[in-house]
Design a protein around this motif. Sequence first.
Motif: not given
Length: 170
Positions: A73-100
Motif C-alpha cells: 500500500t502506497v500513499e502519495r499526494d493524498g491518494i491511497r494505492f493498493a498494489v499487486t501483480h494479480r488477484r484471483d477473482g478478476g475485478a471483484t477480487g481486485l475490488s476486495m483487495f482494495g477495500r481491505s
Amino acid sequence: MIAIFSDTHSHRGHELEGAALSAAREADAVIHAGDFTSAAALEAFQGECDRLFAVHGNADSAAVRDRLPTARTVERDGIRFAVTHRRDGGATGLSMFGRSRDADVVVSGHTHRPTLVETDDAVLVNPGSYAQPRGNTPGFAVVESRTDGFEIELRQPDGTPIDAVERSRE
C-alpha cells in the motif's frame, strides 16, 4: 504526478522510451505492478526514478522476488494505492483487495492490457505493458492529484492518450 508501469519483461534494462521514459523521470513517485523479470530491469528502473514503489510478479526471477513484496500500500499526494501483480477473482477480487486496504486506486498488472474500471470503492487500473504488450495496446498510466480529486490517464509509450478517469474526493 505519479507514473504507473507493469510487465516490463526484460533481461536487459527498463526498456522505457519516449513519453514513458519522461514520465518515469519526472514523476514524484513511480509504481510498478511487477514482472520486471530480471534484477537488471529492476535496477534500471531504480536508476531512473527517485521513488519506486514496486511489487513482484509471477515472471520475476528469484533475485527480484527476494527484494520486493507480493503486495503493498502506497500513499502519495493524498491518494491511497493498493498494489499487486494479480488477484484471483478478476475485478471483484481486485475490488476486495482494495477495500481491505482502504484504497482509492488499485494497481495491478499481469494481463498486459491497459484497463481502467471504476467501482464504488476505487478505480482499478492496469497500465498494461509498455514493452511487451502481447497483442494489446502498449501502455502506462499517470495520476495527477487535484484539490478536488484525481485523474488517471492511460497512455501509449509515445504519450497518446488511451483512456482516462476522473475521481472526486468525497
